[in-house]
Structures are given as C-alpha cells and as structure tokens.
Design an enzyme around this catalytic site. Structure first.
Site, PDB file in Angstrom:
ATOM      1  N   TYR A 218      -2.499 -24.333-100.890  1.00 37.97           N
ATOM      2  CA  TYR A 218      -3.693 -23.702-101.797  1.00 37.97           C
ATOM      3  C   TYR A 218      -4.688 -23.129-102.637  1.00 37.97           C
ATOM      4  CZ  TYR A 218      -5.899 -23.556 -97.178  1.00 37.97           C
ATOM      5  OH  TYR A 218      -6.495 -23.832 -95.742  1.00 37.97           O
TER       6      TYR A 218
ATOM      7  N   HIS B  79     -14.787 -28.630 -94.478  1.00 36.64           N
ATOM      8  CA  HIS B  79     -15.398 -27.139 -94.486  1.00 36.64           C
ATOM      9  C   HIS B  79     -15.259 -27.428 -96.348  1.00 36.64           C
ATOM     10  CE1 HIS B  79     -11.872 -27.235 -91.411  1.00 36.64           C
ATOM     11  NE2 HIS B  79     -12.646 -27.441 -90.621  1.00 36.64           N
TER      12      HIS B  79
END
Ligand SMILES: NC(=O)C1=CN([C@@H]2O[C@H](COP(=O)(O)OP(=O)(O)OC[C@H]3O[C@@H](n4cnc5c(N)ncnc54)[C@H](OP(=O)(O)O)[C@@H]3O)[C@@H](O)[C@H]2O)C=CC1
Ligand SMILES: Cc1cn([C@H]2C[C@H](O)[C@@H](COP(=O)(O)OP(=O)(O)O[C@H]3O[C@@H](C)C(=O)[C@@H](O)[C@H]3O)O2)c(=O)[nH]c1=O
Length: 484
Positions: free
Chosen positions: A134, A71
C-alpha cells in the site's frame, strides 16, 4: 494464480464515501504476470484523488488466516495485492453521518482499493504467503501515533463475516484489544491553520468557525507564525494540515510607498504567499488566499477574475506577485476583494469618528473632504468568511473568485456621506473632492489608486454564493457600532 486477467481498468464507488474499488488489467504470459499497479494519470481521470503518495509499505502474511486491523491512521491509502488473496473489511471512523458504515470485499492482484483518511482498514489473508502492498501520503511518525484510531475486528455490531473464524486466525496482541465501535474515537479532521488571525478578516474567519463549531482550527498571527519567514515553517508537521486560510497581509497602502514600508510589504504580500504556496503544494494542502482590486489599474468599469494585472502602486504590485505565487499551488482559492470592512481600523470607522467630531460643537472640525472619483463596493468580512467556507465546503473548482458585497457601485464620498448620515444625521458635512486635490498637500508618499474598483461577481454567484447587498450591511454595521 486463480484471478481474472485483462480486465478493463475500472472504478466502483462503495457505501463508504470516498472508498473506491478498482479493477486492474493484469497481463499474463509464460513467465508470470505484469500490471500497472498505480497509474496516476489514468486513475485520476477515473476519479482517484491525486493523493500524492510518499511511502510504499508491504506486509507479508506468512499463513492463511493472518488478520490485521482495524486501523485508521491520518493518511490516505491505496492498497493492492502482489501475491495471494485477502478478504478486506473497512469501517468509516470519520465523524458524521457515515460513521460506522462497513464495506467488505475480496482483493486479488486484479483489484485495488483506495481508502480515504479516517476509514478503518483491516484484512484477512486467504492464502499462505499473501503480499499486501500500500501507498500512503504521509510518513509514519511517532508524533502522529496518538492520532490513530481503531476498532475491534470481532465487534459483533460491525457484522463482518470473516471467512476464517477469528478464533482460528493469527492476530497481533494489540489487535485483540481495540475498542468496540461504540467506544471508538472518531478520526479528527485534518487541521486548518488560519494566518493573520488578528486582522479584520482573520477575526471574521475565527467567528465563523467558532459559531459553526468547526474543529481542528489553529489561529496564528505574525508574532507566532510569520509566514514570510522561511525558517518559521520548520516548527509545523504539515502533513497534519488540510487547509491554510491566509488572512494575513501588509495592508498599509500609502506606507508601502515608503522606503521602510516597501520591503515589508513585499515580504508579507509576495514572499509569504510564495512560501505558503510551496508548503501547500508539497503537502496537498488547500490554500485560501485573499487578493485585492489594487492589482488592476482600474480603467475597466468592472473587473473580471482574469483581467491582466496592471497594479499602480507598491501594495498592488506586491499583491499581484502574491496571487501569481499562490496560483502555483494546485489546490488554491484566491478571493479577490475590495474596500474591506470588519473588526479593526477601516474607512467606515474613521468616518464614524469624523462624523462625531463634526457633530461635536467643541471640536473645530466642520466638514470632511472625501474623494468622489474612486468607485467600488464595500466588502464586509462576514461575507468574506462565509464565501471562503462556501467554496471549501462545496468543493468548488479551484481558482480565483471575486468577492465583494453586491449592490450599487458608489464612490468614497457617497459612502462617507451615508456613514455620516447614519451616525449623526450629518451626511451633508461630507464634501466631495478629487483624489488629486485630496492628496495635493500630502506630506508623506501617497499610492496611486484605481479609479474603478468594482469586481464582477458572476463567478462566485454561479458557484452558489451570493453576497449580501453592502449598503444594507453597512447600515447594520454602523448601527451595531453605535450600540457598542
Ligand atoms: N483592507 C482592505 O481594504 C482590503 C484587504 N484586502 C486583502 O484582504 C486580506 C485581509 O485584509 P484585512 O483583514 O483588512 O487585513 P488587516 O491589515 O486587518 O490584517 C492583516 C493581519 O495580518 C498580519 N500580518 C501581516 N504580515 C504578516 C506575516 N508576515 N505573517 C503573519 N501575519 C501577518 C497583520 O499583523 P500586523 O497588524 O501586526 O502587521 C494583521 O494582523 C488581505 O490579504 C488584504 O490584502 C483586499 C482588499 C481590500
Ligand atoms: C480618511 C479619508 C480617506 N479619503 C480617501 C483616501 C482614499 O483614496 C479613500 C479610501 O481610504 P482608505 O484609507 O480606506 O483607502 P485604502 O487604504 O487605499 O483602501 C484600500 O485598502 C487596500 C488594503 C485594498 O486592498 C483596497 O481594496 C482598499 O480597500 O478615501 C478621503 O478622501 N477622505 C478622508 O477623510
């Protein structure tokens, strides 16, 4: 816990431009371990972009073999591991030479990776209960979803050697169906908003972007986006923008001295840039802004970028205020120009029209008086646009750069005479006059103007851009206008 402790903080570049792998020091003791997972000051010193995270995501991967990706969303990511280990694969999906480049590595809690916007991200958990965390610098939103881009984990062209065969892995239904690299759509670059696009400089910026096939440009003027109106900012999703080129301003120097003009000039030239600077700072947008020689009093023969502001009139005061505001945006370029000539109303066109009138036997006008005690150089908007893109493309250090044509310093009367000569061969019809005499009988308020407007061009030249000699460009400009 089979990873290395007490590494030195270190960064390593990869074959994908901007994809950076970090070694993190992890400190273990009888209780477990501790690490500084992201440390802005130490890491930016090593080369991590100051990417301004706004959201922290965690994915929990219950079993070994869970695989996610590939992605690319319209934001940068800083990825690290809180527990377990992953094998990661990254694919460059930005348009350009590096499109399709692949990088793979393993990450455990002692490693992290910075993934720039447009690089596809994927990973496979190598242990049960792997915690993958993240930081991202844009909020997830439905509007942005259409800008995502994907590639298939199993594309043989990528040659990714997944430690656990994909057929045995746990994947989402969506991840099974992403396109192969040859069909993947490259990530669009961040958008560029051009303000004041109908003005002289705005038109030149547009002409440059169109001639160079630059993508993602939006052009607005005051009717669509009045950048001095705080409420006008709400209609934009600023996280989609990487650059604002502010070509808009209030440039009617004498009208700025009137009761009606003064507030409009302050709004457009000071409040507007301050609002643009705030949005640029909040969203890590590079702001390009244009200043004027009129921020100085003109006593120095040649002005360097860091001369103290001492504007003589309202226009110069408002421009100085705008410069001060824009300098608060960390990523800014201020180009300081003088005597701008492009498409639109300007001194050269006025002189061409007057030359025609003087040359016309049916017209009463016999000569034109032009001031000979203001000195400077013309700036053609083509050079301004080129310089703007040069600074942006070369990632020149942020700050202020003088930018005018290069060549001789002249006064307005000399310029007018040259224009008359080129237009009708009647240069002698320009009569020099002092500024005081010229404005002596003015009916409306007149702004004081600097005597010396020439700007020192050494900084922009050192940055790799040398503007053309304005006297040569002037000749070409007049000839082109005559041919229209
Ligand atoms: N012209 C010159 O000699 C010099 C100019 N500069 C600077 O260079 C830059 C470009 O100048 P130039 O191209 O000549 O300017 P122009 O006057 O030709 O164009 C300015 C444009 O900005 C628009 N504008 C004004 N206010 C706003 C606002 N609040 N929001 C959005 N758009 C707005 C104007 O619209 P509208 O016409 O409807 O007001 C116009 O279309 C400016 O920053 C100027 O100060 C520096 C030195 C010399
Ligand atoms: C039309 C005309 C102007 N002049 C004088 C007036 C003025 O002092 C000078 C230049 O005229 P302008 O109308 O172009 O000047 P002006 O509008 O002050 O130009 C300035 O604009 C702003 C936006 C800037 O930032 C400056 O760099 C500068 O370009 O010439 C004459 O002497 N005779 C004339 O016939």
């Amino acid at each position: 816990m089979s990873f290395e402790f007490e590494k030195d903080l270190k960064v390593e570049e990869t074959n994908i431009p901007g994809l950076l792998v970090f070694d993190l020091p992890v400190h273990g003791d009888n209780r477990g371990w501790f690490k500084e997972n992201w440390q802005r000051a130490k890491m930016t010193a090593l080369g991590l972009p100051d990417f301004g995270p706004v959201q922290n995501n965690i994915s929990f991967n219950a079993t070994k073999g869970v695989t996610r990706g590939i992605h690319a969303e319209p934001w940068d990511k800083y990825i690290s591991i809180a527990a377990g280990e992953i094998f990661g694969a990254w694919v460059d999906l930005r348009p350009g030479e590096s499109f399709g480049q692949v990088y793979t590595t393993r990450l455990d809690p002692s490693k992290a990776i910075y993934v720039p916007r447009g690089v596809g991200n994927s990973f496979q958990a190598l242990q049960d209960g792997t915690v993958y965390t993240y930081l991202v610098n844009a909020h997830w939103s439905l509007e942005q979803k259409k800008t995502y881009t994907f590639v298939n984990l199993a594309d043989p062209e990528l040659g990714i050697e997944w430690p656990i065969p994909l057929e045995e892995s746990e994947r989402s239904e969506a991840d099974l169906h992403h396109p192969m690299l040859r069909d993947a759509k490259p990530m669009e670059p961040k958008r560029t908003l051009v303000t004041g696009c109908n003005g002289q400089l705005g038109r030149a910026v547009r002409a440059y972007a169109e001639a160079h096939g630059l993508r993602g440009f939006e052009y607005t003027d005051i009717d669509e986006f009045d950048f001095s109106d705080p409420t006008a900012y709400d209609k934009y999703d600023w996280s989609l923008y990487g650059t604002i080129i502010n070509a808009g301003a209030y440039t009617a120097v004498d009208r700025a001295e009137t009761a009606e003009g003064r507030p409009v000039a302050w709004k457009a030239n000071a409040q507007g840039p301050a609002l643009l600077a705030r949005v640029a700072k909040d969203h890590h947008i590079t702001l390009v802004h244009v200043s004027s020689d009129y921020v100085f009093d003109g006593t120095a023969d040649l002005h360097s970028e860091d001369e103290a502001f001492a504007p003589l009139g309202v226009y110069g005061q408002t421009k100085a205020a705008g410069d001060i505001a824009v300098a608060n945006a960390p990523e800014h370029y201020i180009l300081r120009s003088s005597w701008v000539i492009g498409e639109g109303r300007n001194f050269v066109k006025t002189m061409m029209m007057l030359s025609d009138r003087v040359a016309n036997p049916d017209d009463q006008l016999e000569q034109v008086t032009v001031v000979d005690d203001q000195y400077g150089r013309l700036t053609f908007t083509k050079d301004m646009a080129e310089a703007i893109f040069h600074l942006l493309d070369s990632h020149a250090p942020y700050g202020t750069y003088n930018l005018t044509g290069s060549g001789a310093v002249r006064n307005w009367a000399q310029i007018a005479s040259r224009v008359f000569e080129l237009t009708n061969g009647n240069g002698e019809k320009v009569k020099p006059i002092s500024t005081a005499e010229y404005f002596a009988n003015a009916k409306a308020p007149v702004s004081p103007r600097p005597e010396h407007s020439a700007l020192d061009l050494s900084k922009i030249k050192a940055a790799g851009y040398t503007p053309a000699d304005w006297e040569e460009t002037l000749e070409a400009y007049v000839n082109k206008e005559l041919g229209k």
